[in-house]
Structures are given as C-alpha cells and as structure tokens.
Design a protein around this motif. Sequence first.
Motif, PDB file in Angstrom:
ATOM      1  N   PRO A  99     -18.257  12.548 -21.806  1.00  0.00           N
ATOM      2  CA  PRO A  99     -17.012  13.222 -21.452  1.00  0.00           C
ATOM      3  C   PRO A  99     -15.850  12.245 -21.627  1.00  0.00           C
ATOM      4  N   VAL A 100     -14.661  12.755 -21.755  1.00  0.00           N
ATOM      5  CA  VAL A 100     -13.490  11.879 -21.829  1.00  0.00           C
ATOM      6  C   VAL A 100     -13.374  11.127 -20.504  1.00  0.00           C
ATOM      7  N   LEU A 101     -13.195   9.811 -20.591  1.00  0.00           N
ATOM      8  CA  LEU A 101     -13.153   8.966 -19.394  1.00  0.00           C
ATOM      9  C   LEU A 101     -11.696   8.733 -18.999  1.00  0.00           C
ATOM     10  N   VAL A 102     -11.372   9.155 -17.785  1.00  0.00           N
ATOM     11  CA  VAL A 102     -10.012   9.098 -17.262  1.00  0.00           C
ATOM     12  C   VAL A 102      -9.977   8.108 -16.110  1.00  0.00           C
ATOM     13  N   GLN A 103      -8.888   7.369 -15.994  1.00  0.00           N
ATOM     14  CA  GLN A 103      -8.772   6.382 -14.925  1.00  0.00           C
ATOM     15  C   GLN A 103      -7.337   6.341 -14.438  1.00  0.00           C
ATOM     16  N   ALA A 104      -7.163   5.931 -13.189  1.00  0.00           N
ATOM     17  CA  ALA A 104      -5.814   5.868 -12.617  1.00  0.00           C
ATOM     18  C   ALA A 104      -5.592   4.591 -11.826  1.00  0.00           C
ATOM     19  N   GLY A 105      -6.420   3.584 -12.044  1.00  0.00           N
ATOM     20  CA  GLY A 105      -6.246   2.334 -11.307  1.00  0.00           C
ATOM     21  C   GLY A 105      -4.989   1.608 -11.743  1.00  0.00           C
ATOM     22  N   ALA A 106      -4.232   1.071 -10.775  1.00  0.00           N
ATOM     23  CA  ALA A 106      -2.999   0.359 -11.112  1.00  0.00           C
ATOM     24  C   ALA A 106      -2.933  -1.035 -10.495  1.00  0.00           C
ATOM     25  N   SER A 107      -3.878  -1.381  -9.613  1.00  0.00           N
ATOM     26  CA  SER A 107      -3.981  -2.748  -9.131  1.00  0.00           C
ATOM     27  C   SER A 107      -4.457  -3.622 -10.280  1.00  0.00           C
ATOM     28  N   ASP A 108      -4.517  -4.940 -10.079  1.00  0.00           N
ATOM     29  CA  ASP A 108      -5.007  -5.818 -11.140  1.00  0.00           C
ATOM     30  C   ASP A 108      -6.427  -5.438 -11.543  1.00  0.00           C
ATOM     31  N   ASP A 109      -7.308  -5.252 -10.541  1.00  0.00           N
ATOM     32  CA  ASP A 109      -8.681  -4.818 -10.833  1.00  0.00           C
ATOM     33  C   ASP A 109      -8.688  -3.455 -11.502  1.00  0.00           C
ATOM     34  N   GLN A 134      -6.323  -1.948 -13.294  1.00  0.00           N
ATOM     35  CA  GLN A 134      -5.841  -1.967 -14.675  1.00  0.00           C
ATOM     36  C   GLN A 134      -6.879  -2.558 -15.618  1.00  0.00           C
ATOM     37  N   ASP A 135      -7.570  -3.611 -15.169  1.00  0.00           N
ATOM     38  CA  ASP A 135      -8.606  -4.202 -16.019  1.00  0.00           C
ATOM     39  C   ASP A 135      -9.748  -3.216 -16.235  1.00  0.00           C
ATOM     40  N   PHE A 136     -10.130  -2.504 -15.168  1.00  0.00           N
ATOM     41  CA  PHE A 136     -11.185  -1.499 -15.283  1.00  0.00           C
ATOM     42  C   PHE A 136     -10.753  -0.388 -16.233  1.00  0.00           C
ATOM     43  N   ALA A 137      -9.507   0.073 -16.074  1.00  0.00           N
ATOM     44  CA  ALA A 137      -8.985   1.125 -16.946  1.00  0.00           C
ATOM     45  C   ALA A 137      -8.949   0.665 -18.399  1.00  0.00           C
ATOM     46  N   ALA A 138      -8.553  -0.585 -18.619  1.00  0.00           N
ATOM     47  CA  ALA A 138      -8.481  -1.110 -19.982  1.00  0.00           C
ATOM     48  C   ALA A 138      -9.858  -1.215 -20.613  1.00  0.00           C
ATOM     49  N   GLN A 139     -10.881  -1.442 -19.807  1.00  0.00           N
ATOM     50  CA  GLN A 139     -12.247  -1.547 -20.325  1.00  0.00           C
ATOM     51  C   GLN A 139     -12.848  -0.182 -20.613  1.00  0.00           C
ATOM     52  N   TRP A 140     -12.596   0.805 -19.742  1.00  0.00           N
ATOM     53  CA  TRP A 140     -13.311   2.073 -19.826  1.00  0.00           C
ATOM     54  C   TRP A 140     -12.437   3.292 -20.114  1.00  0.00           C
ATOM     55  N   GLY A 141     -11.192   3.277 -19.672  1.00  0.00           N
ATOM     56  CA  GLY A 141     -10.379   4.489 -19.706  1.00  0.00           C
ATOM     57  C   GLY A 141      -9.977   4.916 -21.108  1.00  0.00           C
ATOM     58  N   VAL A 155      -8.065   8.098 -21.124  1.00  0.00           N
ATOM     59  CA  VAL A 155      -6.817   8.649 -20.606  1.00  0.00           C
ATOM     60  C   VAL A 155      -6.542   7.911 -19.309  1.00  0.00           C
ATOM     61  N   ILE A 156      -5.319   7.428 -19.137  1.00  0.00           N
ATOM     62  CA  ILE A 156      -4.967   6.691 -17.930  1.00  0.00           C
ATOM     63  C   ILE A 156      -3.794   7.381 -17.257  1.00  0.00           C
ATOM     64  N   PHE A 157      -4.041   7.907 -16.069  1.00  0.00           N
ATOM     65  CA  PHE A 157      -2.977   8.474 -15.254  1.00  0.00           C
ATOM     66  C   PHE A 157      -2.271   7.337 -14.522  1.00  0.00           C
ATOM     67  N   SER A 158      -0.960   7.441 -14.376  1.00  0.00           N
ATOM     68  CA  SER A 158      -0.210   6.376 -13.720  1.00  0.00           C
ATOM     69  C   SER A 158       0.926   6.985 -12.910  1.00  0.00           C
TER      70      SER A 158
END
Length: 458
Positions: free
Chosen positions: A220-230, A232-239, A241-244
């Motif tokens: 499935p399309v992987l969506v993430q919304a993390g904005a802390s340092d951890d 953002q790094d998690f989103a950059a690795q897996w996301g 679509v990134i909600f912000s």
Amino acid sequence: MGTTLRKMKLGAFLPAPGHHVAAWRHPDARADGGLDLGYYTALARTAERGKFDLMFLSDGVGVRTHYRNSDELSRWGRMVHFEPLTLLAALAPSTERLGLTATVSTTYNEPFHVARKFASLDFLSQGRAGWNIVTSCTDAEAKNFNRDTQLDHATRYRRAREFMQVVTGLWDSWEDDAFLYDKASGRYFDPDKLHILGHQGEFFGVKGPLNVARSPQGYPVLVQAGASDDGQDFAAQWGEVIFSASQTLTQAQTFYRGVKEQVARHGRDPELVKIMPGVFPVVGRSQTEAEEMYGKLQEGIDMVVALGLLSDRLGGMDVSALPLDEPLPEVTATERSKSRQQLVYEQARRDNLTVRQLALAVAGGRGHRVILGTPETIVDQLEDWFIHDGADGFNIMPPHLPDGLTRFVDLVIPELQRRGLFRLEYEGCTLRENLGLPRPAHPRAGHVDAPDAQRRAG
C-alpha cells in the motif's frame, strides 16, 4: 494563468463531523455520522467526484481522557467512530478510483496483523490502499494495552523501524506470479517463488510467510506525518506521502527542503515523495461569507474543550490553570508530539496571542493553516505554496461535513483545474498510479531461498 505539467495531489481528511473542534455542533453537521456507513459512502463519493487522490481517516486506540471529569469529557463530541480499516473495506465497493488511507499504529499492533489487513484492503479496493504510519503518543492509548504510560519517543521509533522491516518483508512473502492454481499438475503455487521471512529482532520474532498473496500495489502507499527529528528521518526512509503542518510559507519551505534532502540521503528519489501540508479551508462565495462561516463555527467552541485541546497540543501542560488573557509562558519540551508543540508555541509568539486567543485558534485549524476566502483567493494561496516549493499538494481538512467538502469540490476544484494545477480525470486505477508512484518490485524475484533449494535438491 498558464498550465503546468506538475499537478497538485489532494487528500480529503474526513473525521466524521469535520475538522473544526465544534464541527459536530454546526446545524448542518451530522453529529452521529461517525457510525453511519451511508454518511461515509456519500463523503467518499463526493471526494471521488472531485478527483481527490485519497480520503484519509485518522485514528487513535483510546479516548483522550485528559479532562478532569466526565462532564468536561462529554463536551468534546468525538468519542466514537468506526475502526478505519473496517470502514474503508466497506467503502471499497462504492468507489472506483479514490485512494483509501487509514492510520494504524506501530506501537499497539503486531506486524503480521497490519501486513495482512492492508494487503487484504489493497485486494478489496483493487489497489487503492494507503497506510498512515504512526507511533502513537498518548498515555490514554498505552493504558488500553497493558501499560501505564507510553513508550519513550526513541523506543517508539526504534520499534517502528523494525516494524516496517517485518511488514514489508511479509508483503514480499510471495512473488507477484507465485500462484499457479494448476489443477492438472496439482501445484497451487511455484515453490521457488515463496520466501520465508524468518525475522528475529529486538521487538519481533516473525517467521512468515503472510497468508495473503502479494497485493495489486505490491505495498500500500506508505504515508507518514512525523515532524520531530526522529519522525522526519523515519518519514524520509519510508514515507511516500508525507502529511505536515505549517502555518507560513517559510515554515513549509523549510520542512519541504529538509525532508527532500533527507530522502536523498536515504538513497531514494525525492521526486517520488509527495509532501502534503494540512490546510483548513473555509470557502465562501465572498470574503465576507467565508468570515461569517468561520465565525459561526468559532461561536460553537466550548472553552473547556478548547483549553483541553490546547493542553493536549502542548504535551499535557494544563493551560486551564493559567491566566487566560495573558501570553502563553515558556513551554518545556515533552515526549509527546514535540513538533506540534513547537508549532503551536511559535503561533502564539508570532501572532502575539493570549492563552484564550491561542486556544480558540488551535480549536479551529488544530495547528494547521487556516484559509478563509473565495475559491479564487484560496487557490491563490495554495498555488503560492505549490509553485514555491512548499508543497506537492495538500491534505484538505473541511471545517464541517458534508458541506465543507462539497463546497471545496464544487467551487475550489474547478478553479484549480482552470489554472492547470489539478487533474481533469484520474490518471490510473490504483492509488500509486494516480500519485505518480512506482509499484515496488519484489526484492527477491528469481531468488531461491537456500533451505528450500537444499530440500528440493535432496
């Protein structure tokens, strides 16, 4: 204005009554819509009529009982709603192109369950599933899962990273053409195309394989919304679509540039990660009408609810004990939603708001950008962020439903299309096709697992 090859991506964020904290009290809102399949079917069809890429359902696995008593809690108005994957499975037959995206926590689930449910939803929807990956952040949720408090921030993200390794490994249990269904030979599947995960890690021991075939989208399309340092790094690795959440173009550009750079450092193509800030649009046929509509919603805010929400956004700080008509004091960072806490604090300082004013502002957009105006002025602002590298699209948060979504579809979407900023028709059948995202290739296609090869050779 001229056309552009690049098109906005749009999500429809559809909590049952609407995004505004007082939406359920609006005369035209359905206060009980969270438990009505027909209501959600109508919303999904409206979003699809507007050519939205996806509808999005947020979720938590607990009632946020940060109020002092049941009377205060009763004023919140968002207590009960469908489990989102169940609801999206029910909506799949009523839609054809709309992506179906839901929040599921990596902290309070097991990887096998999540892998199986999303693979099933992807089949049921013929390739339109999306997963908003969260780590959860409240003690109220922890207390429903044998804990008094949530896991610390670093542990939640360490668990989430391993969770993703397991889930994606399970989705790759079978190659795309593994199943033969060959009645003559008696072979149900090709044994060379089965891959046993055999994961053993810090948090999980999962053998596999998954008892669902590889789904239409692969993942499935992987969506993430993390904005802390951890986050953002998690989103950059897996996301993908990134909600912000950003209040200003400068904030949006900083987030956009930073995440795209991190995506590249993870060896991924930044163009294949879509950043979609949340936007709370109040659409009027005139500026005066939009302001009156917003004012009507604001009049419905219960200050007990507004202060409780602000306390929650500030990581549990009890703002009800503060002088309401004085500025917010310095905020100490907590383990809960660090990025959202900072965003709200910056809003208070930037706009010189008292605690009361800040509570009322947060009750509207919940920290997201609020836009009031005509279709033309709203599109002006969306276009500004889009063309100046603040967004690849937007997660639209209608103030109240169904009217807020209908107005956006009937009034704003045509203006976006007129300017060449948004599609006239869906590009494909799957969510990945419509977002312009590739289907993940099976990482082990053609590879024979050693134990299986040895067994067959013997």
